[in-house]
Enzyme design. Structure first.
Site, PDB file in Angstrom:
ATOM      1  N   HIS A 224      -3.804  10.027   8.915  1.00 31.26           N
ATOM      2  CA  HIS A 224      -2.980  10.277  10.116  1.00 31.26           C
ATOM      3  C   HIS A 224      -3.873  10.514  11.341  1.00 31.26           C
ATOM      4  O   HIS A 224      -3.544  10.071  12.441  1.00 31.26           O
ATOM      5  CB  HIS A 224      -2.111  11.522   9.926  1.00 31.26           C
ATOM      6  CG  HIS A 224      -0.763  11.238   9.318  1.00 31.26           C
ATOM      7  ND1 HIS A 224       0.137  10.362   9.884  1.00 31.26           N
ATOM      8  CD2 HIS A 224      -0.154  11.732   8.213  1.00 31.26           C
ATOM      9  CE1 HIS A 224       1.236  10.325   9.139  1.00 31.26           C
ATOM     10  NE2 HIS A 224       1.086  11.149   8.120  1.00 31.26           N
TER      11      HIS A 224
ATOM     12  N   GLN B 228       1.711  13.786  14.024  1.00 30.70           N
ATOM     13  CA  GLN B 228       3.117  13.687  13.613  1.00 30.70           C
ATOM     14  C   GLN B 228       4.035  14.557  14.445  1.00 30.70           C
ATOM     15  O   GLN B 228       5.261  14.424  14.359  1.00 30.70           O
ATOM     16  CB  GLN B 228       3.266  14.098  12.141  1.00 30.70           C
ATOM     17  CG  GLN B 228       2.604  13.131  11.190  1.00 30.70           C
ATOM     18  CD  GLN B 228       2.901  13.519   9.764  1.00 30.70           C
ATOM     19  OE1 GLN B 228       2.219  14.346   9.201  1.00 30.70           O
ATOM     20  NE2 GLN B 228       3.931  12.938   9.182  1.00 30.70           N
TER      21      GLN B 228
ATOM     22  N   GLY C  91       2.177  18.200   3.520  1.00 28.44           N
ATOM     23  CA  GLY C  91       1.153  18.129   4.545  1.00 28.44           C
ATOM     24  C   GLY C  91       1.774  17.722   5.873  1.00 28.44           C
ATOM     25  O   GLY C  91       2.868  17.145   5.909  1.00 28.44           O
TER      26      GLY C  91
HETATM   27 NI    NI Z   1       2.416  11.453   6.547  1.00 26.26          NI
END
Ligand code: NI
Length: 168
Positions: free
Chosen positions: A138, A52, A47
């Protein structure tokens, strides 16, 4: 398509804040999602969440298949059902070289939008459930090590720094 740069804990503010909802389902979004798929495969991740790669938007890509050919995107995802709880092994591309166990629901159902803005639902157990929770975390600025004690967190971050030095 282009590879995106994955940012590490805690080198980018996007990792630690609540990401913005997506409102424009256009060409630019479609291209970004393609780049996220490419980056996820390149990094061997199951994922990848937009924060990120330094983009504070509610977008994540997932592929838990062995064959690495069943990728899908969840945009503005929400967990609408959950059940059970177990400790599951977690790792994260943003905290490379580290692993630990975190508590996760065994089952989740998620409502999200696809790249065209169409709503859909996806549900799963085990690894899929874990992955969906990890990616949605996240988007809320939460990483797996945030579930751990401050001591454990520090130990893992030191481990990451050592790992990154070795990589160079
Ligand atoms: Ni992660």
């Amino acid at each position: 398509m282009a590879l995106l740069k994955v940012v590490y804990y805690s080198y980018h503010p996007a990792l630690h804040k609540i990401a913005e909802p997506v409102t424009q389902f256009d060409e630019k979004l479609a291209k970004f999602v393609e780049d996220m798929y490419e980056t996820m495969y390149h990094e061997n991740g199951v994922g990848l969440a937009a924060p990120q790669v330094g983009v504070s938007k509610r977008i994540a890509t997932v592929d838990i298949s062995e064959e690495r050919n069943k990728a899908f995107v969840i945009i503005n995802p929400e967990i609408i059902e959950r059940g059970g709880e177990e400790l599951m092994e977690a790792g994260c591309l943003s905290i490379p070289g580290t692993y630990d166990k975190v508590p996760r629901a065994t089952f989740v159902k998620v409502r999200a939008q696809d790249v065209n803005g169409q709503f859909f639902e996806i549900e799963g157990n085990g690894l899929l459930a874990h992955c969906l929770q990890h990616e949605i975390d996240h988007l809320n600025g939460k990483l797996y090590i945030d579930y751990l004690s401050p001591l454990k967190k520090r130990t893992l971050l030191k481990k990451m720094e050592k790992f990154l030095k070795r990589e160079k």
